[in-house]
Motif scaffolding. Structure first.
Motif, PDB file in Angstrom:
ATOM      1  N   GLY A  72       0.787  -1.233   0.000  1.00 61.05           N
ATOM      2  CA  GLY A  72       0.000   0.000   0.000  1.00 61.05           C
ATOM      3  C   GLY A  72       0.817   1.279   0.000  1.00 61.05           C
ATOM      4  N   LEU A  73       2.135   1.172  -0.043  1.00 59.33           N
ATOM      5  CA  LEU A  73       2.972   2.375   0.042  1.00 59.33           C
ATOM      6  C   LEU A  73       3.927   2.469  -1.145  1.00 59.33           C
ATOM      7  N   TRP A  74       3.882   3.639  -1.828  1.00 58.46           N
ATOM      8  CA  TRP A  74       4.796   3.946  -2.921  1.00 58.46           C
ATOM      9  C   TRP A  74       5.572   5.216  -2.547  1.00 58.46           C
ATOM     10  N   ALA A  75       6.786   5.333  -3.074  1.00 56.72           N
ATOM     11  CA  ALA A  75       7.619   6.493  -2.751  1.00 56.72           C
ATOM     12  C   ALA A  75       8.351   6.957  -4.004  1.00 56.72           C
ATOM     13  N   ALA A  76       8.655   8.255  -4.035  1.00 52.50           N
ATOM     14  CA  ALA A  76       9.360   8.813  -5.194  1.00 52.50           C
ATOM     15  C   ALA A  76      10.186  10.017  -4.773  1.00 52.50           C
ATOM     16  N   GLU A  77      11.287  10.194  -5.481  1.00 48.95           N
ATOM     17  CA  GLU A  77      12.111  11.395  -5.341  1.00 48.95           C
ATOM     18  C   GLU A  77      12.153  12.044  -6.721  1.00 48.95           C
ATOM     19  N   PRO A  78      11.205  12.951  -7.023  1.00 52.67           N
ATOM     20  CA  PRO A  78      11.107  13.523  -8.368  1.00 52.67           C
ATOM     21  C   PRO A  78      12.392  14.228  -8.797  1.00 52.67           C
ATOM     22  N   ASP A  79      12.717  14.038 -10.077  1.00 50.26           N
ATOM     23  CA  ASP A  79      13.914  14.645 -10.650  1.00 50.26           C
ATOM     24  C   ASP A  79      13.538  16.018 -11.213  1.00 50.26           C
ATOM     25  N   ALA A  80      13.799  17.068 -10.439  1.00 58.32           N
ATOM     26  CA  ALA A  80      13.403  18.411 -10.850  1.00 58.32           C
ATOM     27  C   ALA A  80      14.173  18.878 -12.078  1.00 58.32           C
ATOM     28  N   GLU A  81      15.455  18.513 -12.177  1.00 52.29           N
ATOM     29  CA  GLU A  81      16.247  18.943 -13.337  1.00 52.29           C
ATOM     30  C   GLU A  81      15.652  18.366 -14.618  1.00 52.29           C
ATOM     31  N   ALA A  82      15.249  17.094 -14.573  1.00 52.93           N
ATOM     32  CA  ALA A  82      14.632  16.484 -15.754  1.00 52.93           C
ATOM     33  C   ALA A  82      13.306  17.165 -16.072  1.00 52.93           C
ATOM     34  N   ALA A  83      12.563  17.558 -15.028  1.00 51.76           N
ATOM     35  CA  ALA A  83      11.288  18.248 -15.247  1.00 51.76           C
ATOM     36  C   ALA A  83      11.511  19.599 -15.913  1.00 51.76           C
ATOM     37  N   VAL A  84      12.575  20.304 -15.520  1.00 52.62           N
ATOM     38  CA  VAL A  84      12.900  21.581 -16.171  1.00 52.62           C
ATOM     39  C   VAL A  84      13.175  21.350 -17.654  1.00 52.62           C
ATOM     40  N   ARG A  85      13.945  20.309 -17.957  1.00 51.32           N
ATOM     41  CA  ARG A  85      14.255  20.027 -19.367  1.00 51.32           C
ATOM     42  C   ARG A  85      12.980  19.704 -20.154  1.00 51.32           C
ATOM     43  N   ARG A  86      12.076  18.926 -19.537  1.00 50.23           N
ATOM     44  CA  ARG A  86      10.830  18.589 -20.237  1.00 50.23           C
ATOM     45  C   ARG A  86       9.987  19.844 -20.482  1.00 50.23           C
ATOM     46  N   ARG A  87       9.968  20.738 -19.490  1.00 48.13           N
ATOM     47  CA  ARG A  87       9.172  21.952 -19.667  1.00 48.13           C
ATOM     48  C   ARG A  87       9.731  22.813 -20.801  1.00 48.13           C
ATOM     49  N   VAL A  88      11.056  22.962 -20.846  1.00 42.71           N
ATOM     50  CA  VAL A  88      11.671  23.764 -21.914  1.00 42.71           C
ATOM     51  C   VAL A  88      11.344  23.152 -23.271  1.00 42.71           C
ATOM     52  N   GLU A  89      11.401  21.833 -23.365  1.00 38.57           N
ATOM     53  CA  GLU A  89      11.080  21.174 -24.642  1.00 38.57           C
ATOM     54  C   GLU A  89       9.633  21.452 -25.043  1.00 38.57           C
ATOM     55  N   GLN A  90       8.726  21.436 -24.050  1.00 35.17           N
ATOM     56  CA  GLN A  90       7.316  21.668 -24.357  1.00 35.17           C
ATOM     57  C   GLN A  90       7.081  23.120 -24.795  1.00 35.17           C
ATOM     58  N   VAL A  91       7.696  24.072 -24.074  1.00 31.80           N
ATOM     59  CA  VAL A  91       7.526  25.477 -24.446  1.00 31.80           C
ATOM     60  C   VAL A  91       8.116  25.721 -25.824  1.00 31.80           C
ATOM     61  N   THR A  92       9.252  25.103 -26.126  1.00 30.01           N
ATOM     62  CA  THR A  92       9.860  25.259 -27.447  1.00 30.01           C
ATOM     63  C   THR A  92       8.931  24.730 -28.533  1.00 30.01           C
ATOM     64  N   GLU A  93       8.306  23.608 -28.254  1.00 30.16           N
ATOM     65  CA  GLU A  93       7.373  23.023 -29.224  1.00 30.16           C
ATOM     66  C   GLU A  93       6.181  23.949 -29.448  1.00 30.16           C
ATOM     67  N   ASP A  94       5.634  24.510 -28.352  1.00 28.22           N
ATOM     68  CA  ASP A  94       4.509  25.442 -28.482  1.00 28.22           C
ATOM     69  C   ASP A  94       4.918  26.679 -29.269  1.00 28.22           C
ATOM     70  N   ALA A  95       6.100  27.216 -28.940  1.00 30.41           N
ATOM     71  CA  ALA A  95       6.572  28.418 -29.621  1.00 30.41           C
ATOM     72  C   ALA A  95       6.776  28.157 -31.109  1.00 30.41           C
ATOM     73  N   HIS A  96       7.284  26.987 -31.428  1.00 33.86           N
ATOM     74  CA  HIS A  96       7.516  26.626 -32.829  1.00 33.86           C
ATOM     75  C   HIS A  96       6.205  26.602 -33.606  1.00 33.86           C
ATOM     76  N   ALA A  97       5.133  26.206 -32.929  1.00 35.90           N
ATOM     77  CA  ALA A  97       3.824  26.135 -33.587  1.00 35.90           C
ATOM     78  C   ALA A  97       3.147  27.496 -33.680  1.00 35.90           C
ATOM     79  N   ALA A  98       3.537  28.433 -32.797  1.00 36.31           N
ATOM     80  CA  ALA A  98       2.785  29.681 -32.708  1.00 36.31           C
ATOM     81  C   ALA A  98       3.541  30.911 -33.194  1.00 36.31           C
ATOM     82  N   LEU A  99       4.872  30.834 -33.309  1.00 33.23           N
ATOM     83  CA  LEU A  99       5.653  32.033 -33.598  1.00 33.23           C
ATOM     84  C   LEU A  99       6.330  31.937 -34.962  1.00 33.23           C
ATOM     85  N   PRO A 100       6.688  33.080 -35.566  1.00 36.28           N
ATOM     86  CA  PRO A 100       7.404  33.063 -36.849  1.00 36.28           C
ATOM     87  C   PRO A 100       8.729  32.306 -36.746  1.00 36.28           C
TER      88      PRO A 100
END
Length: 310
Positions: A72-100
C-alpha cells in the motif's frame, strides 16, 4: 487538544511535513505514510526537497517514478532537473507552432537562459507536486509530502498563487496579439486559413492558469501542514514564524511534531511550543539513540507520529 484531535484526519487527503532543515521532516513523512498504508490506504510519499533523503529513510533507492516500497505504500524522489528540461522542450514546441520561424533561434536562446535561472527547479518541483495532487483521490488515497526546508517550502506553496496572475497576463497579451492579427487580416484580406482559433500557446496558457488555480484551492482546502521542530529556542522561533506565515496565507496547520525530546528538556521551550501549537495539537517524540530508518524502525515510530495529540 484542538479542532483536529487526532493526527490522522480522514478528511485531509494531503499532508505536508515541513520545518527547519535537520529536524526530522523526512523521517516523519515516511513514518506517517507507512501508517496510512498500514491502515489500508493506498499512499504515495514524495520528496520535494532538492536534497532528497527519503530513499535513505526508507533504506531503498528511489527515482522519478513512484516505487512500491511496502504493501500500500509507494515512494518517489522527483527529478526536478529532468522536469525543467521537459518543460523547456514543451515550451519550445509550443513556440515553434505559434511564432514566426525567423525568431525561433532567439526564443531557444532565451529558453536555455531561463532554464538555468533561479526558481526554475522550485517551479518544476511545484509542477511535479501538482501532478501528484491531481492523482488524489484516484490513483492514491493519501499523499504525504516530505517538504523542502521552511523558506523553500513557503515559496513553493505560494507559487501557484504567485504564478496565476503572471500566466493570466501572458494569456491576455497573447489574446491581444491574436486580435491584432485578425484585425490586420480583415483589413488587408488573407487567403490563409485562420489557425488562431486553436492557438496552442494560448490553449496551454489557459490550461496552466486553471491548473494553478485548482492547485492553490486544494492546498488550502484538501491539505494540511504538519510542522516538525526540535525543542530548541532558535528552532522554535523559526517554526513559529513559518507557522504564522502559513496560517496567514490560508493554509491549515495539522498537529505539530516536537522531535528528539531529550530526557531532561528545556521546560520553558517545551511549554512555549505546547502553547503555540495547542490549537492543531502536539505530538512529542523522544530522543533515541538509534536512527529510525528502514521499514521496521519507521513502523515502530509511525503509530506515535499519528497518535492522538496532547
Amino acid at each position: 487538544m484542538g479542532a483536529h484531535g487526532d493526527a490522522v484526519d480522514p478528511a485531509v487527503p494531503i499532508t505536508f511535513f515541513g520545518g527547519k532543515g535537520g529536524v526530522g521532516k523526512t523521517t516523519m513523512a515516511a513514518a506517517a505514510a507507512l501508517a496510512h498504508a498500514d491502515a489500508g490506504l493506498r499512499t504515495l510519499v514524495i520528496s520535494t526537497d532538492p536534497a532528497h533523503s527519503l530513499g535513505d529513510a526508507l533504506e531503498t533507492p528511489l527515482g522519478d517514478r513512484p516505487r512500491r516500497v511496502a504493501d500500500g505504500l509507494w515512494a518517489a524522489e522527483p527529478d526536478a532537473e529532468a522536469a525543467v528540461r521537459r518543460r523547456v522542450e514543451q515550451v519550445t514546441e509550443d513556440a515553434h507552432a505559434a511564432l514566426p520561424r525567423e525568431i525561433m533561434p532567439a526564443v531557444r536562446r532565451h529558453l536555455e537562459h531561463a532554464a538555468a535561472g533561479p526558481g526554475m527547479v522550485e517551479s518544476a518541483l511545484a509542477d511535479l507536486l501538482i501532478d501528484a495532487m491531481d492523482q488524489v483521490p484516484g490513483e492514491w488515497d493519501r499523499l504525504v509530502v516530505d517538504s523542502a526546508p521552511t523558506g523553500h517550502l513557503l515559496r513553493m506553496l505560494d507559487l501557484p498563487a504567485l504564478l496565476t496572475p503572471w500566466v493570466r497576463g501572458l494569456a491576455r497579451q497573447r489574446e491581444r496579439a491574436l486580435d491584432a492579427d485578425r484585425f490586420a487580416e480583415d483589413v488587408v484580406g488573407s487567403e490563409e486559413p485562420d489557425d488562431t482559433v486553436d492557438d496552442p500557446l494560448l490553449r496551454r496558457l489557459h490550461e496552466r492558469r486553471l491548473r494553478l488555480e485548482r492547485a492553490a484551492r486544494r492546498l488550502r482546502g484538501d491539505a494540511w501542514m504538519r510542522v516538525v521542530l526540535l525543542p530548541r529556542r532558535m528552532v522554535l522561533a523559526e517554526t513559529e514564524r513559518a507557522a504564522d506565515q502559513l496560517a496567514a496565507a490560508g493554509f491549515r496547520l495539522g498537529p505539530a511534531v516536537i522531535n528528539q525530546v531529550p530526557h531532561a528538556p528545556d521546560e520553558q521551550v517545551m511549554e512555549a511550543a505546547r502553547r503555540r501549537f495547542a490549537g492543531p495539537g502536539v505530538v512529542e517524540l523522544p530522543l533515541v539513540a538509534e536512527e529510525p530508518t528502514g521499514l521496521a524502525r519507521l513502523r515502530a515510530l509511525s503509530a506515535r507520529v499519528v497518535a492522538p495529540c496532547r
